[in-house]
Motif scaffolding. Structure first.
Motif, PDB file in Angstrom:
ATOM      1  N   ALA A   8      22.080  25.230  29.280  1.00  0.00           N
ATOM      2  CA  ALA A   8      22.839  24.022  28.957  1.00  0.00           C
ATOM      3  C   ALA A   8      24.276  24.189  29.424  1.00  0.00           C
ATOM      4  N   THR A   9      24.838  23.097  29.905  1.00  0.00           N
ATOM      5  CA  THR A   9      26.208  23.155  30.404  1.00  0.00           C
ATOM      6  C   THR A   9      27.060  22.114  29.709  1.00  0.00           C
ATOM      7  N   ARG A  10      28.372  22.319  29.805  1.00  0.00           N
ATOM      8  CA  ARG A  10      29.325  21.331  29.310  1.00  0.00           C
ATOM      9  C   ARG A  10      30.485  21.284  30.298  1.00  0.00           C
ATOM     10  N   VAL A  11      31.191  20.183  30.293  1.00  0.00           N
ATOM     11  CA  VAL A  11      32.276  19.980  31.244  1.00  0.00           C
ATOM     12  C   VAL A  11      33.585  20.387  30.594  1.00  0.00           C
ATOM     13  N   ARG A  12      34.319  21.287  31.245  1.00  0.00           N
ATOM     14  CA  ARG A  12      35.632  21.711  30.751  1.00  0.00           C
ATOM     15  C   ARG A  12      36.598  21.639  31.926  1.00  0.00           C
ATOM     16  N   ASN A  13      37.600  20.783  31.822  1.00  0.00           N
ATOM     17  CA  ASN A  13      38.581  20.561  32.898  1.00  0.00           C
ATOM     18  C   ASN A  13      37.904  20.152  34.203  1.00  0.00           C
ATOM     19  N   GLY A  14      36.859  19.325  34.105  1.00  0.00           N
ATOM     20  CA  GLY A  14      36.167  18.841  35.277  1.00  0.00           C
ATOM     21  C   GLY A  14      35.192  19.826  35.885  1.00  0.00           C
ATOM     22  N   ILE A  15      35.013  20.978  35.247  1.00  0.00           N
ATOM     23  CA  ILE A  15      34.104  22.004  35.767  1.00  0.00           C
ATOM     24  C   ILE A  15      32.986  22.233  34.767  1.00  0.00           C
ATOM     25  N   LYS A  16      31.761  22.279  35.288  1.00  0.00           N
ATOM     26  CA  LYS A  16      30.624  22.544  34.416  1.00  0.00           C
ATOM     27  C   LYS A  16      30.527  24.046  34.128  1.00  0.00           C
ATOM     28  N   VAL A  17      30.524  24.370  32.840  1.00  0.00           N
ATOM     29  CA  VAL A  17      30.405  25.768  32.411  1.00  0.00           C
ATOM     30  C   VAL A  17      29.230  25.868  31.451  1.00  0.00           C
ATOM     31  N   PRO A  18      28.511  26.994  31.444  1.00  0.00           N
ATOM     32  CA  PRO A  18      27.370  27.135  30.528  1.00  0.00           C
ATOM     33  C   PRO A  18      27.828  27.219  29.075  1.00  0.00           C
ATOM     34  N   LYS A  19      27.057  26.587  28.218  1.00  0.00           N
ATOM     35  CA  LYS A  19      27.334  26.653  26.795  1.00  0.00           C
ATOM     36  C   LYS A  19      26.932  28.027  26.251  1.00  0.00           C
ATOM     37  N   GLN A  20      27.767  28.549  25.394  1.00  0.00           N
ATOM     38  CA  GLN A  20      27.447  29.825  24.759  1.00  0.00           C
ATOM     39  C   GLN A  20      26.569  29.591  23.545  1.00  0.00           C
ATOM     40  N   ALA A  21      25.547  30.419  23.422  1.00  0.00           N
ATOM     41  CA  ALA A  21      24.665  30.304  22.258  1.00  0.00           C
ATOM     42  C   ALA A  21      25.406  30.710  20.998  1.00  0.00           C
ATOM     43  N   ARG A  22      25.091  30.059  19.930  1.00  0.00           N
ATOM     44  CA  ARG A  22      25.736  30.385  18.661  1.00  0.00           C
ATOM     45  C   ARG A  22      25.268  31.765  18.176  1.00  0.00           C
ATOM     46  N   ASP A  23      26.227  32.548  17.760  1.00  0.00           N
ATOM     47  CA  ASP A  23      25.925  33.874  17.234  1.00  0.00           C
ATOM     48  C   ASP A  23      25.706  33.746  15.725  1.00  0.00           C
ATOM     49  N   TYR A  24      24.448  33.531  15.347  1.00  0.00           N
ATOM     50  CA  TYR A  24      24.150  33.307  13.929  1.00  0.00           C
ATOM     51  C   TYR A  24      24.366  34.568  13.093  1.00  0.00           C
ATOM     52  N   VAL A  25      24.224  35.724  13.708  1.00  0.00           N
ATOM     53  CA  VAL A  25      24.476  36.966  12.974  1.00  0.00           C
ATOM     54  C   VAL A  25      25.944  37.052  12.578  1.00  0.00           C
ATOM     55  N   ARG A  26      26.822  36.740  13.533  1.00  0.00           N
ATOM     56  CA  ARG A  26      28.253  36.788  13.225  1.00  0.00           C
ATOM     57  C   ARG A  26      28.617  35.727  12.191  1.00  0.00           C
ATOM     58  N   ILE A  27      28.038  34.549  12.303  1.00  0.00           N
ATOM     59  CA  ILE A  27      28.303  33.506  11.309  1.00  0.00           C
ATOM     60  C   ILE A  27      27.870  33.969   9.925  1.00  0.00           C
ATOM     61  N   GLY A  28      26.686  34.597   9.853  1.00  0.00           N
ATOM     62  CA  GLY A  28      26.202  35.101   8.568  1.00  0.00           C
ATOM     63  C   GLY A  28      27.106  36.177   7.995  1.00  0.00           C
ATOM     64  N   LEU A  29      27.619  37.044   8.877  1.00  0.00           N
ATOM     65  CA  LEU A  29      28.519  38.091   8.413  1.00  0.00           C
ATOM     66  C   LEU A  29      29.827  37.511   7.878  1.00  0.00           C
ATOM     67  N   TRP A  30      30.338  36.482   8.551  1.00  0.00           N
ATOM     68  CA  TRP A  30      31.560  35.847   8.075  1.00  0.00           C
ATOM     69  C   TRP A  30      31.341  35.178   6.721  1.00  0.00           C
ATOM     70  N   ILE A  31      30.191  34.532   6.567  1.00  0.00           N
ATOM     71  CA  ILE A  31      29.885  33.900   5.274  1.00  0.00           C
ATOM     72  C   ILE A  31      29.801  34.952   4.173  1.00  0.00           C
ATOM     73  N   ALA A  32      29.124  36.066   4.477  1.00  0.00           N
ATOM     74  CA  ALA A  32      29.021  37.146   3.495  1.00  0.00           C
ATOM     75  C   ALA A  32      30.392  37.721   3.161  1.00  0.00           C
ATOM     76  N   LEU A  33      31.253  37.853   4.184  1.00  0.00           N
ATOM     77  CA  LEU A  33      32.592  38.379   3.968  1.00  0.00           C
ATOM     78  C   LEU A  33      33.407  37.465   3.058  1.00  0.00           C
ATOM     79  N   VAL A  34      33.313  36.170   3.293  1.00  0.00           N
ATOM     80  CA  VAL A  34      34.043  35.209   2.459  1.00  0.00           C
ATOM     81  C   VAL A  34      33.549  35.266   1.013  1.00  0.00           C
ATOM     82  N   ILE A  35      32.233  35.362   0.829  1.00  0.00           N
ATOM     83  CA  ILE A  35      31.672  35.425  -0.526  1.00  0.00           C
ATOM     84  C   ILE A  35      32.158  36.680  -1.249  1.00  0.00           C
ATOM     85  N   VAL A  36      32.113  37.825  -0.554  1.00  0.00           N
ATOM     86  CA  VAL A  36      32.571  39.073  -1.160  1.00  0.00           C
ATOM     87  C   VAL A  36      34.055  39.001  -1.483  1.00  0.00           C
TER      88      VAL A  36
END
Length: 294
Positions: A8-36
């Motif tokens: 998948a791509t997205r347009v940034r400054n008129g240039i198509k760049v690939p979308k980065q996949a969401r890092d669900y592990v990092r998101i989960g770690l941040w959520i756990a960090l906030v809870i702690v």
């Protein structure tokens, strides 16, 4: 016939760049960090809010409700009626003397065990490891008799010496692992230049060990500042009390004065917080380095 799936791509400054996949592990770690973080901060927040409330607000509002008017008189009352200034001075003196001196002795012992080959060195290291498992409580009786015979009762030296003794095993064991990971090529270069073990230890090993020493400094300062059992046995008069003893005495006298009591508690942890903020950039690095390299 199979077809390749284009990213998948997205347009940034008129240039198509690939979308980065969401890092669900990092998101989960941040959520756990906030809870702690929230769980850890709630008791401290409760103590602070109680310390700035009037007596009527403490009993009529929610525990985590912010008072309309901050009652700083609780801090003044705690200083006037408690023994915080004297106890804080005693604790600070004991920590300032004990922590650097204990760390230097532990570093010297760890250096000898890691760099100097001699008979039974492994057994001695094992004895240090076992010594870190001995609880302080089992030695309080003999310790009191020894300090009494030495005439050091109600004397800061009477607690500094046991603090150093009980702190050495763990510190030696941790620093030994860190020193062992320091390349031996440094030793050879020092010897080629005509240097001995003292120069190697003071000018090379200690500077390279700053992260580990800083981490141990924080842990040892907190442990010394909060130590209660030995201080209770050795420091028996009010003039020689440390902060934990002053808190216990203040609590027994002002059991229902929750505002001043919590203000007393907040002021007692400020030196520890300052020490941590000064050394915190070394803390994580030192602990992980000692754990991995040891």
């Amino acid at each position: 016939m199979s077809t390749a799936t284009l990213p998948a791509t997205r347009v940034r400054n008129g240039i198509k760049v690939p979308k980065q996949a969401r890092d669900y592990v990092r998101i989960g770690l941040w959520i756990a960090l906030v809870i702690v973080m929230v769980i850890w901060a709630m008791p401290l927040l409760f103590v602070f809010l109680t310390s700035v409330k009037s007596e009527s607000d403490i009993f009529t509002t929610s525990s985590f409700a912010i008072p309309g008017i901050l009652d700083w008189e609780n801090y003044t009352e705690a200083l006037d009626t408690g023994n915080l200034v004297t106890a804080g001075t005693n604790s600070l003196f004991i920590a300032i003397v004990k922590v650097p001196l204990g760390l230097f002795i532990a570093a010297a012992a760890a250096f000898a065990l890691s760099r100097i080959r001699f008979k039974f060195d492994t057994i001695i290291l094992g004895a240090f490891a076992l010594g870190s498992m001995v609880p302080i409580q089992v030695a309080l009786g003999p310790l009191f008799k020894t300090i009494l015979d030495l005439g050091l009762l109600n004397n800061p030296v009477g607690v500094i010496l046991p603090y150093i003794g009980f702190g050495l095993p763990m510190q030696v064991f941790i620093l030994h692992g860190f020193f062992t990971a320091v390349p031996k090529e440094i030793d050879e270069s020092v010897r080629v230049d005509g240097g001995g073990n003292l120069r190697l230890f003071l000018q090379f090993i200690l500077p390279l060990s700053k992260p580990a020493l800083a981490a141990l400094f924080i842990l040892d300062f907190v442990a010394t500042w909060n130590e209660y059992a030995i201080a209770l046995v050795i420091l028996q008069n009010k003039a020689s009390q440390t902060v934990p003893l002053a808190i216990q005495g203040f609590q027994s006298q002002f059991t229902s004065s929750y505002g001043p009591l919590n203000a007393f508690t907040i002021m007692s942890i400020l030196p520890v917080l300052i020490i941590y903020l000064l050394f915190q950039r070394y803390f994580v690095q030192g602990m992980f380095t000692g754990a991995v390299k040891g």
